[in-house]
Design a protein around this motif. Sequence first.
Motif, PDB file in Angstrom:
ATOM      1  N   THR A   1       0.811  -1.227   0.000  1.00  0.00           N
ATOM      2  CA  THR A   1       0.000   0.000   0.000  1.00  0.00           C
ATOM      3  C   THR A   1       0.838   1.268   0.000  1.00  0.00           C
ATOM      4  O   THR A   1       0.288   2.361  -0.099  1.00  0.00           O
ATOM      5  N   GLU A   2       2.166   1.129   0.111  1.00  0.00           N
ATOM      6  CA  GLU A   2       3.015   2.305   0.284  1.00  0.00           C
ATOM      7  C   GLU A   2       2.918   3.279  -0.887  1.00  0.00           C
ATOM      8  O   GLU A   2       2.810   4.499  -0.687  1.00  0.00           O
ATOM      9  N   ALA A   3       2.941   2.781  -2.115  1.00  0.00           N
ATOM     10  CA  ALA A   3       2.880   3.674  -3.283  1.00  0.00           C
ATOM     11  C   ALA A   3       1.564   4.450  -3.312  1.00  0.00           C
ATOM     12  O   ALA A   3       1.549   5.657  -3.580  1.00  0.00           O
ATOM     13  N   ASP A   4       0.455   3.755  -3.028  1.00  0.00           N
ATOM     14  CA  ASP A   4      -0.838   4.437  -2.999  1.00  0.00           C
ATOM     15  C   ASP A   4      -0.910   5.419  -1.831  1.00  0.00           C
ATOM     16  O   ASP A   4      -1.519   6.491  -1.942  1.00  0.00           O
ATOM     17  N   TYR A   5      -0.285   5.057  -0.690  1.00  0.00           N
ATOM     18  CA  TYR A   5      -0.323   5.951   0.467  1.00  0.00           C
ATOM     19  C   TYR A   5       0.343   7.287   0.140  1.00  0.00           C
ATOM     20  O   TYR A   5      -0.151   8.347   0.529  1.00  0.00           O
ATOM     21  N   ILE A   6       1.456   7.237  -0.555  1.00  0.00           N
ATOM     22  CA  ILE A   6       2.173   8.464  -0.909  1.00  0.00           C
ATOM     23  C   ILE A   6       1.273   9.399  -1.712  1.00  0.00           C
ATOM     24  O   ILE A   6       1.330  10.621  -1.567  1.00  0.00           O
ATOM     25  N   GLN A   7       0.390   8.817  -2.524  1.00  0.00           N
ATOM     26  CA  GLN A   7      -0.505   9.621  -3.367  1.00  0.00           C
ATOM     27  C   GLN A   7      -1.781  10.030  -2.636  1.00  0.00           C
ATOM     28  O   GLN A   7      -2.290  11.143  -2.823  1.00  0.00           O
ATOM     29  N   TYR A   8      -2.308   9.147  -1.771  1.00  0.00           N
ATOM     30  CA  TYR A   8      -3.624   9.389  -1.168  1.00  0.00           C
ATOM     31  C   TYR A   8      -3.571   9.531   0.357  1.00  0.00           C
ATOM     32  O   TYR A   8      -4.577   9.333   1.029  1.00  0.00           O
ATOM     33  N   TYR A   9      -2.412   9.891   0.917  1.00  0.00           N
ATOM     34  CA  TYR A   9      -2.248   9.946   2.368  1.00  0.00           C
ATOM     35  C   TYR A   9      -3.235  10.878   3.065  1.00  0.00           C
ATOM     36  O   TYR A   9      -3.556  10.702   4.247  1.00  0.00           O
ATOM     37  N   ASP A  10      -3.733  11.879   2.338  1.00  0.00           N
ATOM     38  CA  ASP A  10      -4.650  12.855   2.944  1.00  0.00           C
ATOM     39  C   ASP A  10      -6.117  12.580   2.604  1.00  0.00           C
ATOM     40  O   ASP A  10      -6.980  13.424   2.837  1.00  0.00           O
ATOM     41  N   LYS A  11      -6.416  11.391   2.069  1.00  0.00           N
ATOM     42  CA  LYS A  11      -7.789  11.016   1.726  1.00  0.00           C
ATOM     43  C   LYS A  11      -8.350  10.096   2.820  1.00  0.00           C
ATOM     44  O   LYS A  11      -7.896   8.954   2.967  1.00  0.00           O
ATOM     45  N   PRO A  12      -9.311  10.567   3.597  1.00  0.00           N
ATOM     46  CA  PRO A  12      -9.839   9.770   4.718  1.00  0.00           C
ATOM     47  C   PRO A  12     -10.334   8.392   4.310  1.00  0.00           C
ATOM     48  O   PRO A  12     -10.119   7.416   5.038  1.00  0.00           O
ATOM     49  N   HIS A  13     -10.985   8.282   3.162  1.00  0.00           N
ATOM     50  CA  HIS A  13     -11.541   6.990   2.763  1.00  0.00           C
ATOM     51  C   HIS A  13     -10.445   6.011   2.366  1.00  0.00           C
ATOM     52  O   HIS A  13     -10.607   4.795   2.541  1.00  0.00           O
ATOM     53  N   PHE A  14      -9.322   6.508   1.862  1.00  0.00           N
ATOM     54  CA  PHE A  14      -8.185   5.626   1.589  1.00  0.00           C
ATOM     55  C   PHE A  14      -7.603   5.110   2.896  1.00  0.00           C
ATOM     56  O   PHE A  14      -7.290   3.915   3.028  1.00  0.00           O
TER      57      PHE A  14
ATOM     58  N   LYS B   1       8.387   9.987  -0.892  1.00  0.00           N
ATOM     59  CA  LYS B   1       8.786   8.694  -0.341  1.00  0.00           C
ATOM     60  C   LYS B   1       8.467   8.656   1.151  1.00  0.00           C
ATOM     61  O   LYS B   1       8.228   9.687   1.775  1.00  0.00           O
ATOM     62  N   ILE B   2       8.461   7.437   1.703  1.00  0.00           N
ATOM     63  CA  ILE B   2       8.284   7.266   3.139  1.00  0.00           C
ATOM     64  C   ILE B   2       9.592   6.770   3.720  1.00  0.00           C
ATOM     65  O   ILE B   2      10.180   5.796   3.224  1.00  0.00           O
ATOM     66  N   PHE B   3      10.065   7.451   4.764  1.00  0.00           N
ATOM     67  CA  PHE B   3      11.322   7.097   5.397  1.00  0.00           C
ATOM     68  C   PHE B   3      11.090   6.755   6.863  1.00  0.00           C
ATOM     69  O   PHE B   3      10.333   7.441   7.559  1.00  0.00           O
ATOM     70  N   PHE B   4      11.763   5.699   7.324  1.00  0.00           N
ATOM     71  CA  PHE B   4      11.839   5.386   8.747  1.00  0.00           C
ATOM     72  C   PHE B   4      13.283   5.622   9.149  1.00  0.00           C
ATOM     73  O   PHE B   4      14.182   4.887   8.744  1.00  0.00           O
ATOM     74  N   ARG B   5      13.524   6.674   9.916  1.00  0.00           N
ATOM     75  CA  ARG B   5      14.884   7.102  10.218  1.00  0.00           C
ATOM     76  C   ARG B   5      14.976   7.682  11.642  1.00  0.00           C
ATOM     77  O   ARG B   5      13.969   7.839  12.326  1.00  0.00           O
ATOM     78  N   LYS B   6      16.199   8.047  12.016  1.00  0.00           N
ATOM     79  CA  LYS B   6      16.423   8.822  13.227  1.00  0.00           C
ATOM     80  C   LYS B   6      16.328  10.315  12.878  1.00  0.00           C
ATOM     81  O   LYS B   6      16.760  10.728  11.796  1.00  0.00           O
ATOM     82  N   PHE B   7      15.807  11.090  13.812  1.00  0.00           N
ATOM     83  CA  PHE B   7      15.501  12.495  13.571  1.00  0.00           C
ATOM     84  C   PHE B   7      16.517  13.399  14.270  1.00  0.00           C
ATOM     85  O   PHE B   7      16.824  13.208  15.451  1.00  0.00           O
ATOM     86  N   TYR B   8      17.026  14.379  13.512  1.00  0.00           N
ATOM     87  CA  TYR B   8      17.890  15.409  14.084  1.00  0.00           C
ATOM     88  C   TYR B   8      17.493  16.746  13.462  1.00  0.00           C
ATOM     89  O   TYR B   8      17.129  16.812  12.284  1.00  0.00           O
ATOM     90  N   HIS B   9      17.539  17.803  14.254  1.00  0.00           N
ATOM     91  CA  HIS B   9      17.175  19.108  13.681  1.00  0.00           C
ATOM     92  C   HIS B   9      18.140  20.189  14.139  1.00  0.00           C
ATOM     93  O   HIS B   9      18.713  20.142  15.232  1.00  0.00           O
ATOM     94  N   SER B  10      18.321  21.171  13.257  1.00  0.00           N
ATOM     95  CA  SER B  10      19.083  22.375  13.569  1.00  0.00           C
ATOM     96  C   SER B  10      18.125  23.537  13.457  1.00  0.00           C
ATOM     97  O   SER B  10      16.912  23.354  13.452  1.00  0.00           O
ATOM     98  N   SER B  11      18.626  24.720  13.312  1.00  0.00           N
ATOM     99  CA  SER B  11      17.758  25.894  13.272  1.00  0.00           C
ATOM    100  C   SER B  11      16.820  25.899  12.065  1.00  0.00           C
ATOM    101  O   SER B  11      15.679  26.346  12.163  1.00  0.00           O
ATOM    102  N   ALA B  12      17.275  25.377  10.920  1.00  0.00           N
ATOM    103  CA  ALA B  12      16.441  25.451   9.717  1.00  0.00           C
ATOM    104  C   ALA B  12      16.368  24.150   8.944  1.00  0.00           C
ATOM    105  O   ALA B  12      15.670  24.068   7.936  1.00  0.00           O
ATOM    106  N   THR B  13      17.071  23.122   9.396  1.00  0.00           N
ATOM    107  CA  THR B  13      17.155  21.875   8.627  1.00  0.00           C
ATOM    108  C   THR B  13      16.842  20.668   9.505  1.00  0.00           C
ATOM    109  O   THR B  13      17.210  20.626  10.675  1.00  0.00           O
TER     110      THR B  13
END
Length: 252
Positions: free
Chosen positions: A100-113, A179-191
């Motif tokens: 379902t990943e490819a369809d999710y990328i396209q329809y992630y904001d559709k409640p019925h999907f 794309k969908i990524f499962f990663r570790k999160f790091y943030h700076s002031s703008a990135t």
Amino acid sequence: MSYFGKNIRKIRNVKKLSQQAFAELFELKRGTLGAYEEERSEPRIETIIKIANHFSITIDDLLTKELTVNKLLKFKDDLALQGSFNKEEFTKIPCITPKTEADYIQYYDKPHFIEDLPKLHLPINPDKKYRGYLISNLEMTNNDKAFCPKDVVIGEHILAEDFTKIENGSLVIVLVHGKIFFRKFYHSSATITLRATNTNIDDLEVSPTEIKEMWSVCYTFFKRLPENNNIEIEQKLNFLEQEFMKLRQNFK
């Protein structure tokens, strides 16, 4: 007012048909069916007739009345369940899978999907919004440790204004750059940097405004039992304790 969209959505739920399965049944595109259900488009008369005939529903009922579940199940409305009972319901968590990943990328904001995605049922806070993700790559694996394909992670939804509140090093599920990524999160002031455990995978640096969705991982489910050094230490301590007891007995 036409009840067509609401009724076909209810029919799908009662008959346990996904949007894709229902659409193929009547030679429709999934997007077209979604537009009908969301009342963004009106169906052709031929489509209405096909659906009405297939489910033995009159066209008048399909278009002008909100169908009840009892009617769709061929029950009489007066055969309501008598009495009451305690029924416990777990939180239903939509899960993104490789299929379902490819369809999710396209329809992630559709409640019925989202409603049609496979569900995980867990006894967790139902007031929060979660998303499950079935891992299918080795990006978060290093020397056969950490996360492997078939493991499942569950994330709690993070609003865009709260991205910078996530602690560095936290695990996240992110929809960005198509794309969908499962990663570790790091943030700076703008990135925001998304880092894999696998050292062969390059860091991905993105702007917060480029991120479509972010989920902070709060639960993990492993397909296999992960290595646990604490268990090994405990086993060794138990062995030493047993040997010590034997020695004590020998000196009595």
